[in-house]
Design an enzyme around this catalytic site. Structure first.
Site, PDB file in Angstrom:
ATOM      1  N   TRP A  15       0.836  -1.209   0.000  1.00 26.67           N
ATOM      2  CA  TRP A  15       0.000   0.000   0.000  1.00 26.67           C
ATOM      3  C   TRP A  15       0.863   1.248   0.000  1.00 26.67           C
ATOM      4  CZ3 TRP A  15      -5.000   2.068   0.608  1.00 26.67           C
ATOM      5  CH2 TRP A  15      -5.080   3.342   1.187  1.00 26.67           C
TER       6      TRP A  15
ATOM      7  N   ASN B  57       0.281   5.733   0.354  1.00 24.74           N
ATOM      8  CA  ASN B  57      -0.528   6.938   0.275  1.00 24.74           C
ATOM      9  C   ASN B  57       0.373   8.155   0.057  1.00 24.74           C
ATOM     10  OD1 ASN B  57      -0.771   5.822   3.224  1.00 24.74           O
ATOM     11  ND2 ASN B  57      -1.154   7.963   3.593  1.00 24.74           N
ATOM     12  N   ASP B  58       0.323   9.157   0.882  1.00 23.16           N
ATOM     13  CA  ASP B  58       0.908  10.471   0.570  1.00 23.16           C
ATOM     14  C   ASP B  58       2.357  10.455   0.055  1.00 23.16           C
ATOM     15  OD1 ASP B  58      -1.233  10.594   2.287  1.00 23.16           O
ATOM     16  OD2 ASP B  58      -0.245  11.839   3.782  1.00 23.16           O
TER      17      ASP B  58
ATOM     18  N   GLN C 187       4.281   7.457   1.913  1.00 24.95           N
ATOM     19  CA  GLN C 187       3.660   6.664   2.968  1.00 24.95           C
ATOM     20  C   GLN C 187       3.465   5.249   2.430  1.00 24.95           C
ATOM     21  OE1 GLN C 187       2.215   7.944   6.422  1.00 24.95           O
ATOM     22  NE2 GLN C 187       4.256   8.509   5.738  1.00 24.95           N
TER      23      GLN C 187
ATOM     24  N   TRP D 195      -3.947   0.258   4.323  1.00 27.03           N
ATOM     25  CA  TRP D 195      -3.189   1.173   5.169  1.00 27.03           C
ATOM     26  C   TRP D 195      -2.789   0.413   6.440  1.00 27.03           C
ATOM     27  CZ3 TRP D 195      -3.408   3.437  10.027  1.00 27.03           C
ATOM     28  CH2 TRP D 195      -2.634   4.586  10.195  1.00 27.03           C
TER      29      TRP D 195
ATOM     30  N   PHE E 112       4.735   8.874   9.873  1.00 23.53           N
ATOM     31  CA  PHE E 112       3.727   9.552   9.058  1.00 23.53           C
ATOM     32  C   PHE E 112       4.375  10.583   8.131  1.00 23.53           C
ATOM     33  CE2 PHE E 112      -0.678   8.940  11.306  1.00 23.53           C
ATOM     34  CZ  PHE E 112      -0.546   7.565  11.191  1.00 23.53           C
ATOM     35  N   SER E 113       3.507  11.352   7.496  1.00 22.37           N
ATOM     36  CA  SER E 113       3.970  12.240   6.417  1.00 22.37           C
ATOM     37  C   SER E 113       4.866  13.375   6.884  1.00 22.37           C
ATOM     38  CB  SER E 113       2.762  12.822   5.688  1.00 22.37           C
ATOM     39  OG  SER E 113       2.183  11.828   4.904  1.00 22.37           O
TER      40      SER E 113
ATOM     41  N   ARG F 110       0.093  17.010  12.771  1.00 24.03           N
ATOM     42  CA  ARG F 110       0.974  16.242  11.883  1.00 24.03           C
ATOM     43  C   ARG F 110       1.279  16.921  10.552  1.00 24.03           C
ATOM     44  NH1 ARG F 110      -3.838  13.444  12.442  1.00 24.03           N
ATOM     45  NH2 ARG F 110      -5.192  13.406  10.607  1.00 24.03           N
ATOM     46  N   ASP F 111       2.193  16.279   9.841  1.00 21.72           N
ATOM     47  CA  ASP F 111       2.570  16.595   8.452  1.00 21.72           C
ATOM     48  C   ASP F 111       3.369  17.894   8.320  1.00 21.72           C
ATOM     49  OD1 ASP F 111       0.988  14.349   8.115  1.00 21.72           O
ATOM     50  OD2 ASP F 111      -0.767  15.473   7.427  1.00 21.72           O
TER      51      ASP F 111
HETATM   52  C1  FRU Z   1      -3.048  11.958   4.823  1.00 27.92           C
HETATM   53  C2  FRU Z   1      -2.554  11.330   6.127  1.00 27.92           C
HETATM   54  C3  FRU Z   1      -1.610  12.265   6.847  1.00 27.92           C
HETATM   55  C4  FRU Z   1      -0.792  11.315   7.680  1.00 27.92           C
HETATM   56  C5  FRU Z   1      -0.673  10.130   6.771  1.00 27.92           C
HETATM   57  C6  FRU Z   1      -0.681   8.792   7.466  1.00 27.92           C
HETATM   58  O1  FRU Z   1      -3.412  11.023   3.869  1.00 27.92           O
HETATM   59  O2  FRU Z   1      -3.629  10.960   6.931  1.00 27.92           O
HETATM   60  O3  FRU Z   1      -2.243  13.271   7.586  1.00 27.92           O
HETATM   61  O4  FRU Z   1       0.435  11.843   8.038  1.00 27.92           O
HETATM   62  O5  FRU Z   1      -1.765  10.179   5.874  1.00 27.92           O
HETATM   63  O6  FRU Z   1      -0.451   7.752   6.566  1.00 27.92           O
END
Ligand code: FRU
Length: 495
Positions: free
Chosen positions: A37, A39-40, A56, A64, A99-100, A160-161
């Site tokens: 998987w 993501n970001d 991610q 996820w 995380f991101s 976060r992020d």
């Molecule tokens: C956005 C998010 C971020 C987080 C990450 C976790 O898609 O939820 O806020 O850091 O993905 O995978």
């Protein structure tokens, strides 16, 4: 467990999952994990002569899960090399996920990565926590050492992020946060040494009281304005075109200078109208272009590839951002994408008669289509392309709808799952211009020189995928029609 051990184990699990990968929808010219998987996009940077994309990543599954940073790199933004997984959970402050975050390339050759360490809330045991953590790499972004936790916000489980940039001698960081009143905010920090950070202010709060958290905020200067790009998490129901993907992504354009709050000049606008777009991050290329990369995927919609194919999620194409004369964000594929063209079939101008479907290509695994139509000379209700067109009338229909004045991406017949349709406003006057990228499992549509974009995963049924053009309930005057077969982005064909 040390991070080295965690990374070894993650790589082993990923190798195992790779054995089950099915390539029917696996992208040819979009970044995806070789298995598992994603993501970001994270840590986008140009560092020591290469572009870096971290992402991610759950290496052990197609859902996820415990987040790692996967990694690919490229010398030219066209051809990509797979790199070892870069970051894994290994300390108390990131025990449930890396995380991101973002990365900054330093003149001394160090790559500074700022990410969020996630600690999951456990009912009756502990509250959730998120920490901003600094990790550094001294070997061209391949391996990282976690240096220290730089920011925590007790009592704020959504924090976060981090996205970091420099102005003069000062470093700035924006972090997405949820206030005590559950309002979606962006918090600004500053630093002179990149290690000690001071809270500056709440630089932005989404005016919508249903929005409780802003994910992946990115604040950057563009053509004399400042753009705040973010993903508003909302409790509101989907209505009209809003919130159809669970959380949508978009931006506000305004003004900002150090020492000020961000002032917006218009309402929130979506950055993409498709089914699959979230968590975009920008970076600056060596030639000064502001480039954005988004996640072509989603959390809330069913994903056919997730169930049986050993992988899930991909990145969009890299898009160059500009502000239009109307003050709106425009996004076009970076010019490097043209280097993927292997063969061009130029159909020239043509008059499309009423309801006649013309097949352009019988077997189109990875193509770009450029279409221009003179609407002042056309009477059709809809003019468009059937892509991912297989047997029994199945296809993804990408069309200008003259009744609605919108551009539609319709996957209702494409395959047994992941259906629905989306559309974007079109105000290009009488000149319809579309650029459509069809990969094995996705369709990206750029309308009118990047005024709007639609990105959707699209999962056709088995068999060759053709492309056709059609004008329905009227005729159309096509002035430009070109189809380019596109090559692969991967440096070596290995998996
Ligand atoms: C956005 C998010 C971020 C987080 C990450 C976790 O898609 O939820 O806020 O850091 O993905 O995978």
């Amino acid at each position: 467990m040390t991070m080295q051990d965690a990374l070894r184990e993650a790589q082993r699990q990923n190798d195992e999952l790779l054995k089950s990968r099915n390539d029917r929808w696996y992208p040819q010219f979009h970044i995806a994990a070789r298995a598992g998987w994603i993501n970001d996009p994270n840590g986008l940077s140009y560092h020591n002569g290469r572009y870096h994309v971290y992402f991610q990543h759950h290496p052990a599954g197609t859902e996820w899960g415990p987040m790692h940073w996967g990694h690919v790199s490229s010398a030219d933004l066209v051809t990509w090399r797979r790199e070892p997984i870069a970051l894994a959970p290994s300390i108390e402050e990131d025990r449930d996920g890396v995380f991101s975050g973002s990365a900054v390339s330093m003149p001394d050759g160090t790559l500074m990565a700022y990410y969020t360490g996630h600690v999951e809330r456990v009912e009756g045991v502990r509250e959730g926590e998120q920490h901003q953590i600094l990790a550094t790499s001294h070997d061209d972004g391949i391996t990282f050492a976690k240096e220290r936790v730089i920011l925590s916000a007790p009592g704020h489980p959504d924090f976060r992020d981090p996205k970091v940039w420099q102005i003069g001698d000062t470093w700035y960081m924006v972090v997405g946060a949820s206030s005590k009143e559950r309002r979606g905010q962006v918090w600004l920090y500053s630093s002179t040494d990149m290690r000690d950070w001071t809270f500056d202010r709440v630089i932005y709060e989404d005016p919508d009281p249903d929005v409780y958290m802003l994910e992946c905020p990115d604040l950057f200067e563009l053509d004399g304005k400042w753009v705040m790009l973010y993903g508003p998490m909302t409790t509101a129901q989907p209505r009209g075109y809003a919130n159809r993907n669970g959380h949508n992504t978009g931006c506000v354009v305004g003004t900002w200078a150090p020492g000020e709050v961000f002032t917006t000049e218009h309402e929130f606008r979506p950055a993409d109208w498709g089914h699959s777009y979230y968590a975009p991050q920008t970076f600056v290329a060596p030639d000064g272009r502001r480039i954005v990369l988004g996640w072509l995927g989603g959390f809330t919609l069913p994903l056919a590839s997730q169930a049986a194919d050993g992988w899930s999620g991909q990145m969009t194409l890299f898009r160059e951002l500009r502000l239009g004369d109307d003050g709106r964000l425009r996004a076009n594929p970076v010019r490097e994408v043209e280097q993927l063209r292997r063969e061009t079939i130029d159909f020239g101008a043509m008059d499309l008669p009423l309801d006649e479907e013309k097949v352009l290509l019988e077997d189109a695994d990875g193509v770009e289509i450029e279409l221009e139509v003179d609407l002042s000379e056309s009477t059709a209700e809809q003019i468009g392309l059937n892509v991912h067109r297989t047997s029994e009338g199945r296809a993804t229909w990408v069309a200008y709808d003259d009744l609605a004045g919108r551009v539609t991406l319709d996957r209702r017949t494409t395959g047994p799952t992941d259906g629905g349709y989306r559309s974007a406003p079109f105000d290009g006057g009488s000149r319809l211009k579309l650029r459509v990228f069809v990969d094995r499992g996705s369709v990206e549509v750029f309308t009118g020189d990047g005024a709007e974009v639609l990105s959707s995963q699209s999962f056709p049924v088995d068999g060759p995928r053709s492309v056709s053009i059609k004008a329905s309930m009227g005729d159309a005057k096509v002035t430009t029609l070109r189809v380019h077969r596109l090559g692969t982005i991967w440096e070596s064909p290995d998996r």
